[in-house]
Design a protein around this motif. Sequence first.
Motif, PDB file in Angstrom:
ATOM      1  N   ASP A 161      11.666   6.954 -11.338  1.00  8.84           N
ATOM      2  CA  ASP A 161      11.229   6.049 -10.270  1.00  8.84           C
ATOM      3  C   ASP A 161       9.818   5.519 -10.525  1.00  8.84           C
ATOM      4  OD1 ASP A 161      12.808   8.260  -7.950  1.00  8.84           O
ATOM      5  OD2 ASP A 161      13.560   6.307  -8.620  1.00  8.84           O
ATOM      6  N   THR A 162       9.170   6.035 -11.570  1.00  9.48           N
ATOM      7  CA  THR A 162       7.829   5.580 -11.909  1.00  9.48           C
ATOM      8  C   THR A 162       7.841   4.098 -12.245  1.00  9.48           C
ATOM      9  OG1 THR A 162       7.117   7.751 -12.695  1.00  9.48           O
ATOM     10  CG2 THR A 162       5.937   5.832 -13.555  1.00  9.48           C
ATOM     11  N   ALA A 163       7.012   3.332 -11.544  1.00  9.25           N
ATOM     12  CA  ALA A 163       6.979   1.882 -11.724  1.00  9.25           C
ATOM     13  C   ALA A 163       5.906   1.295 -10.814  1.00  9.25           C
ATOM     14  CB  ALA A 163       8.332   1.258 -11.376  1.00  9.25           C
ATOM     15  N   VAL A 164       5.653   0.011 -11.009  1.00  7.58           N
ATOM     16  CA  VAL A 164       4.882  -0.749 -10.032  1.00  7.58           C
ATOM     17  C   VAL A 164       5.879  -1.341  -9.048  1.00  7.58           C
ATOM     18  CG1 VAL A 164       3.300  -2.663  -9.625  1.00  7.58           C
ATOM     19  CG2 VAL A 164       3.077  -1.271 -11.701  1.00  7.58           C
ATOM     20  N   TYR A 165       5.637  -1.128  -7.774  1.00  6.31           N
ATOM     21  CA  TYR A 165       6.544  -1.595  -6.726  1.00  6.31           C
ATOM     22  C   TYR A 165       5.949  -2.826  -6.048  1.00  6.31           C
ATOM     23  CZ  TYR A 165       9.460   2.526  -7.179  1.00  6.31           C
ATOM     24  OH  TYR A 165      10.333   3.483  -7.655  1.00  6.31           O
ATOM     25  N   TYR A 166       6.817  -3.837  -5.895  1.00  7.03           N
ATOM     26  CA  TYR A 166       6.394  -5.122  -5.340  1.00  7.03           C
ATOM     27  C   TYR A 166       7.211  -5.469  -4.102  1.00  7.03           C
ATOM     28  CZ  TYR A 166       4.394  -5.869 -10.012  1.00  7.03           C
ATOM     29  OH  TYR A 166       3.693  -5.756 -11.178  1.00  7.03           O
TER      30      TYR A 166
ATOM     31  N   SER B 282       0.846  -1.184   0.000  1.00  8.24           N
ATOM     32  CA  SER B 282       0.000   0.000   0.000  1.00  8.24           C
ATOM     33  C   SER B 282       0.884   1.236   0.000  1.00  8.24           C
ATOM     34  CB  SER B 282      -0.932   0.008   1.212  1.00  8.24           C
ATOM     35  OG  SER B 282      -0.180   0.041   2.415  1.00  8.24           O
ATOM     36  N   GLY B 283       0.281   2.375  -0.320  1.00  5.14           N
ATOM     37  CA  GLY B 283       0.992   3.635  -0.212  1.00  5.14           C
ATOM     38  C   GLY B 283       1.427   4.266  -1.518  1.00  5.14           C
ATOM     39  N   GLY B 284       1.183   3.599  -2.638  1.00  3.66           N
ATOM     40  CA  GLY B 284       1.559   4.186  -3.915  1.00  3.66           C
ATOM     41  C   GLY B 284       0.670   5.361  -4.279  1.00  3.66           C
ATOM     42  N   GLY B 285       1.031   6.023  -5.365  1.00  7.89           N
ATOM     43  CA  GLY B 285       0.233   7.153  -5.816  1.00  7.89           C
ATOM     44  C   GLY B 285       0.979   8.025  -6.783  1.00  7.89           C
ATOM     45  N   LEU B 286       0.424   9.195  -7.017  1.00  8.20           N
ATOM     46  CA  LEU B 286       1.010  10.187  -7.923  1.00  8.20           C
ATOM     47  C   LEU B 286       1.700  11.262  -7.095  1.00  8.20           C
ATOM     48  CD1 LEU B 286       1.336  11.515 -10.738  1.00  8.20           C
ATOM     49  CD2 LEU B 286      -0.910  12.583 -10.349  1.00  8.20           C
ATOM     50  N   VAL B 287       2.938  11.571  -7.444  1.00  8.52           N
ATOM     51  CA  VAL B 287       3.695  12.576  -6.708  1.00  8.52           C
ATOM     52  C   VAL B 287       4.536  13.374  -7.692  1.00  8.52           C
ATOM     53  CG1 VAL B 287       5.620  10.997  -6.250  1.00  8.52           C
ATOM     54  CG2 VAL B 287       5.215  12.940  -4.710  1.00  8.52           C
ATOM     55  N   GLN B 288       4.793  14.612  -7.375  1.00  4.99           N
ATOM     56  CA  GLN B 288       5.629  15.453  -8.229  1.00  4.99           C
ATOM     57  C   GLN B 288       7.103  15.131  -8.022  1.00  4.99           C
ATOM     58  OE1 GLN B 288       4.613  19.535  -7.407  1.00  4.99           O
ATOM     59  NE2 GLN B 288       2.799  19.464  -8.707  1.00  4.99           N
ATOM     60  N   PRO B 289       7.930  15.400  -9.006  1.00  9.49           N
ATOM     61  CA  PRO B 289       9.377  15.216  -8.831  1.00  9.49           C
ATOM     62  C   PRO B 289       9.878  15.979  -7.605  1.00  9.49           C
ATOM     63  CG  PRO B 289       8.876  15.595 -11.127  1.00  9.49           C
ATOM     64  CD  PRO B 289       7.594  15.818 -10.384  1.00  9.49           C
ATOM     65  N   GLY B 290      10.738  15.315  -6.848  1.00  7.76           N
ATOM     66  CA  GLY B 290      11.237  15.891  -5.610  1.00  7.76           C
ATOM     67  C   GLY B 290      10.399  15.548  -4.394  1.00  7.76           C
TER      68      GLY B 290
ATOM     69  N   MET C  31      10.519   6.706   0.358  1.00  6.27           N
ATOM     70  CA  MET C  31      11.109   7.182  -0.887  1.00  6.27           C
ATOM     71  C   MET C  31      11.091   8.701  -0.898  1.00  6.27           C
ATOM     72  SD  MET C  31       9.424   4.472  -3.561  1.00  6.27           S
ATOM     73  CE  MET C  31       7.793   5.180  -3.412  1.00  6.27           C
ATOM     74  N   ASN C  32      12.259   9.304  -0.926  1.00  6.48           N
ATOM     75  CA  ASN C  32      12.400  10.759  -0.953  1.00  6.48           C
ATOM     76  C   ASN C  32      13.058  11.197  -2.257  1.00  6.48           C
ATOM     77  OD1 ASN C  32      11.393  10.853   1.710  1.00  6.48           O
ATOM     78  ND2 ASN C  32      13.452  10.623   2.570  1.00  6.48           N
ATOM     79  N   SER C  33      12.955  12.484  -2.533  1.00  2.00           N
ATOM     80  CA  SER C  33      13.580  13.059  -3.737  1.00  2.00           C
ATOM     81  C   SER C  33      13.236  12.237  -4.976  1.00  2.00           C
ATOM     82  CB  SER C  33      15.097  13.137  -3.554  1.00  2.00           C
ATOM     83  OG  SER C  33      15.437  13.900  -2.413  1.00  2.00           O
ATOM     84  N   LEU C  34      11.975  11.935  -5.118  1.00  2.00           N
ATOM     85  CA  LEU C  34      11.545  11.070  -6.216  1.00  2.00           C
ATOM     86  C   LEU C  34      11.777  11.723  -7.570  1.00  2.00           C
ATOM     87  CD1 LEU C  34       8.402   9.595  -4.515  1.00  2.00           C
ATOM     88  CD2 LEU C  34      10.245   8.240  -5.519  1.00  2.00           C
ATOM     89  N   LYS C  35      12.101  10.859  -8.536  1.00  3.46           N
ATOM     90  CA  LYS C  35      12.387  11.294  -9.897  1.00  3.46           C
ATOM     91  C   LYS C  35      11.404  10.616 -10.851  1.00  3.46           C
ATOM     92  CE  LYS C  35      17.338  11.298  -8.785  1.00  3.46           C
ATOM     93  NZ  LYS C  35      18.677  10.762  -9.175  1.00  3.46           N
ATOM     94  N   PRO C  36      11.198  11.191 -12.025  1.00  3.45           N
ATOM     95  CA  PRO C  36      10.301  10.539 -12.992  1.00  3.45           C
ATOM     96  C   PRO C  36      10.721   9.096 -13.302  1.00  3.45           C
ATOM     97  CG  PRO C  36      10.697  12.793 -13.646  1.00  3.45           C
ATOM     98  CD  PRO C  36      11.600  12.538 -12.471  1.00  3.45           C
TER      99      PRO C  36
ATOM    100  N   GLY D 129       1.504  -5.597  -5.913  1.00  2.87           N
ATOM    101  CA  GLY D 129       2.123  -4.395  -6.459  1.00  2.87           C
ATOM    102  C   GLY D 129       1.326  -3.138  -6.171  1.00  2.87           C
ATOM    103  N   THR D 130       2.047  -2.032  -6.116  1.00  5.89           N
ATOM    104  CA  THR D 130       1.412  -0.724  -5.942  1.00  5.89           C
ATOM    105  C   THR D 130       2.077   0.257  -6.906  1.00  5.89           C
ATOM    106  OG1 THR D 130       0.763   0.978  -4.341  1.00  5.89           O
ATOM    107  CG2 THR D 130       2.935  -0.022  -4.018  1.00  5.89           C
ATOM    108  N   GLN D 131       1.263   1.021  -7.601  1.00  5.73           N
ATOM    109  CA  GLN D 131       1.761   1.927  -8.644  1.00  5.73           C
ATOM    110  C   GLN D 131       2.317   3.207  -8.019  1.00  5.73           C
ATOM    111  OE1 GLN D 131       1.799   1.631 -12.226  1.00  5.73           O
ATOM    112  NE2 GLN D 131       3.055   3.479 -12.025  1.00  5.73           N
ATOM    113  N   VAL D 132       3.511   3.570  -8.444  1.00  9.06           N
ATOM    114  CA  VAL D 132       4.110   4.850  -8.087  1.00  9.06           C
ATOM    115  C   VAL D 132       4.351   5.615  -9.383  1.00  9.06           C
ATOM    116  CG1 VAL D 132       6.160   5.986  -7.152  1.00  9.06           C
ATOM    117  CG2 VAL D 132       5.180   4.008  -5.977  1.00  9.06           C
ATOM    118  N   THR D 133       3.791   6.811  -9.463  1.00  8.06           N
ATOM    119  CA  THR D 133       3.954   7.652 -10.643  1.00  8.06           C
ATOM    120  C   THR D 133       4.540   8.987 -10.201  1.00  8.06           C
ATOM    121  OG1 THR D 133       2.074   6.606 -11.725  1.00  8.06           O
ATOM    122  CG2 THR D 133       2.823   8.722 -12.608  1.00  8.06           C
ATOM    123  N   VAL D 134       5.672   9.344 -10.795  1.00  5.01           N
ATOM    124  CA  VAL D 134       6.331  10.606 -10.481  1.00  5.01           C
ATOM    125  C   VAL D 134       6.235  11.482 -11.729  1.00  5.01           C
ATOM    126  CG1 VAL D 134       8.411  11.728  -9.642  1.00  5.01           C
ATOM    127  CG2 VAL D 134       7.900   9.371  -8.956  1.00  5.01           C
ATOM    128  N   SER D 135       5.450  12.541 -11.623  1.00  6.92           N
ATOM    129  CA  SER D 135       5.183  13.373 -12.788  1.00  6.92           C
ATOM    130  C   SER D 135       4.810  14.772 -12.341  1.00  6.92           C
ATOM    131  CB  SER D 135       4.055  12.753 -13.604  1.00  6.92           C
ATOM    132  OG  SER D 135       3.742  13.550 -14.720  1.00  6.92           O
TER     133      SER D 135
END
Length: 117
Positions: A91-96, A7-15, A84-89, A110-116
């Motif tokens: 890093d976008t992936a499904v995390y398992y 759990s905990g994935g989602g959409l986040v901005q770079p950084g 996960m800190n200082s996320l970059k584009p 899996g949980t989707q992480v999107t950095v955009s």
Amino acid sequence: QVQLVESGGGLVQPGGSLRLSCAASGFKFSFGLYTLSWYRQAPGKEREAVATIGSTFTTIYADSVKGRFTVSRDNIKKTVTLQMNSLKPEDTAVYYCYVRYMGSDYWGQGTQVTVSP
């Protein structure tokens, strides 16, 4: 039957930052004895190891996330967390979440992480 639920994935901005959690169940023997790992898979790419934490709390990180990601575990709650800190584009992936238990491989859904932006 071992089950891993992320759990905990989602959409986040770079950084930005996200915190992923993996809740484990079904361990017949002590959860604390086993090495847990986080993997990720981006579209069109192979699944890759991101971070691993052993039974003695030793940690290993992929070069691409060193200094930005931190893996931890709580053996009483049977959880593994990936901060996960200082996320970059990239890093976008499904995390398992993954564990090898009693000779078998177990993966979470899996949980989707999107950095955009």
